[in-house]
Design a protein around this motif. Structure first.
Motif, mmCIF file in Angstrom:
data_model
loop_
_atom_site.group_PDB
_atom_site.id
_atom_site.type_symbol
_atom_site.label_atom_id
_atom_site.label_comp_id
_atom_site.label_asym_id
_atom_site.label_seq_id
_atom_site.Cartn_x
_atom_site.Cartn_y
_atom_site.Cartn_z
ATOM 1 N N TYR A 108 17.875 -38.457 71.905
ATOM 2 C CA TYR A 108 16.761 -38.048 71.056
ATOM 3 C C TYR A 108 15.838 -39.249 70.871
ATOM 4 O O TYR A 108 16.312 -40.374 70.668
ATOM 5 N N MET A 158 18.893 -32.788 65.457
ATOM 6 C CA MET A 158 20.249 -33.207 65.819
ATOM 7 C C MET A 158 21.290 -32.405 65.033
ATOM 8 O O MET A 158 22.321 -32.008 65.583
ATOM 9 N N MET A 187 25.725 -37.655 70.404
ATOM 10 C CA MET A 187 24.273 -37.649 70.226
ATOM 11 C C MET A 187 23.782 -39.088 70.056
ATOM 12 O O MET A 187 24.257 -39.814 69.177
#
Length: 409
Positions: free
Chosen positions: A386, A396, A348
């Motif tokens: 993101y 997340m 991420m």
């Protein structure tokens, strides 16, 4: 007359050439690459570019994947250079707190013959059989006073900790959320944090720390410790670690692997369903734990994904804890995580992250996607982006938990 004209021509031509040369030099100066190391960047970039990491799965056509994995892990362990004498866990339960849907144990155990650590163990209620487990690895953030407390709920939190959790995790303690969803969760302190933090009373020069914190409120005392004790001594700590013949990341990686040993000692844990997750330094820890330890079945890396190449110009200003001499000769950062491929891995990235460039995130993604594709398991790797600064927002966290549930339950 002819001679004077010739001299005039020569003078004008010389003046024009000088002017053009000055313009060229100025343009060349304007085009010079700026970097964190100024004029030394071309030297270091050229040296780094002489060769590609030789043990990357993408470096050549490896005929035997398991042999590649074995060679890669062995080389990485050699570079990390921390092989302490082993010791039995000798687990102690220091406190027990019943919470909503789970029990929180504060435990202490041996990491090796020279080190102990403390950790929170979160055990869901009403377990009837061994269940999936997750090792939740805390961040750095310049906040050394606490470790595991930064993503695990504790009572009577100082305001400075509450503000920190709000800033990086949107106020949610994701380890506790994992426990509420049925995971056994272990949250260990890394060396230099929490129960393993540096002791200012044993420093040669504590720089007036005790005088500065005398009579001040708790949050200010913690802030002073973070900046003027632990933060200032990271350099001396790393120099001493290197002088002793090991690496900071080697100590961290060995410690985190003992966390797996600890979980395997617990009857509540299914040994075939253990994962790891972490933000920032926790993401780096998750990268190395996932890559080095085949007992980890899935991993989540949050806000710590790049390549060495993309760090050299502007982004090599991280904690001293991440650097391993000569590693780039053999394995890039994404290559480390690939050592456990094709086990499921989620990365991420935060688009507003000032610690890493988008180019670095994308280069790491490309490498890992290439490995998983070559192993015919593209569905087991995902990289998500993101529009957030360096953090692990609730969105997340939800994505990370969904990934862990998908592959561990």
């Amino acid at each position: 007359m002819h001679s004077n004209s010739s001299r005039t021509y020569t003078f004008v031509r010389s003046l024009a050439l000088s002017f053009m040369l000055a313009l060229a030099c100025r343009a060349g100066y304007a085009q010079q690459v700026t970097s964190d190391v100024a004029n030394f960047y071309p030297l270091l970039d050229a040296y780094a570019g002489k060769r590609s990491p030789s043990l990357s799965y993408l470096a050549k056509d490896w005929k035997h994947t398991e042999k590649w994995r074995k060679v890669g892990r062995a080389k990485l362990q050699e570079l990390l250079a921390f092989e302490p004498e082993k010791a039995p866990l000798n687990t102690e339960i220091l406190s027990t707190t019943k919470r909503d849907g789970y029990t929180q144990y504060l435990v202490r155990y041996n990491l090796n013959a020279l080190q102990k650590t403390e950790a929170f163990l979160l055990v869901p209620d009403n377990l009837t059989k061994p269940t999936p487990a997750v090792i939740a690895l805390h961040d750095h953030g310049g906040f050394y006073y606490f470790g595991k407390e930064k993503h695990t709920y504790t009572d009577n939190q100082p305001d400075i900790l509450k503000a920190y959790v709000q800033d990086l995790y949107e106020g949610r303690y994701y380890a506790d959320e994992l426990a509420k969803r049925g995971f056994v969760v272990l949250c260990p302190d890394a060396i230099y944090f929490g129960s393993q933090k540096i002791n200012p009373a044993q420093l040669v020069n504590s720089k007036g720390y005790f005088e500065k914190v005398e009579g001040v409120e708790e949050s200010e005392r913690i802030r002073t410790f973070n900046k003027q004790v632990a933060g200032l001594n990271e350099v001396a700590m790393n120099k001493t670690i290197l002088a002793s013949g090991t690496t900071w990341l080697g100590i961290i990686a060995q410690n985190d692997r003992v966390a797996v040993d600890f979980l395997l000692s617990r009857p509540e844990v299914d040994p075939e369903r253990i994962g790891c997750v972490g933000l920032s330094l926790g993401g780096l820890r998750s990268t190395y734990l996932f890559g080095l330890d085949p007992r980890i079945k899935t991993g989540v890396v949050a806000a710590f994904s790049t390549t060495y190449e993309e760090m050299l110009q502007q982004h090599a200003h991280h904690t001293w804890m991440m650097y391993v001499p000569r590693q780039n000769e053999f394995l890039d950062l994404p290559d480390v995580a690939s050592l456990n491929a094709p086990r499921p891995l989620m990365v991420m990235n935060c688009r507003q992250d000032k610690l890493f460039s988008i180019a670095g995130m994308q280069a790491a993604e490309q490498k890992l996607a290439g490995v998983y594709s070559r192993m015919k398991a593209p569905d087991k790797f995902t990289a998500r982006y993101y529009d957030e600064p360096h953090s692990m927002t609730i969105e997340m966290q939800e994505d990370a938990m969904a990934w862990l549930e998908k592959w561990l339950k």
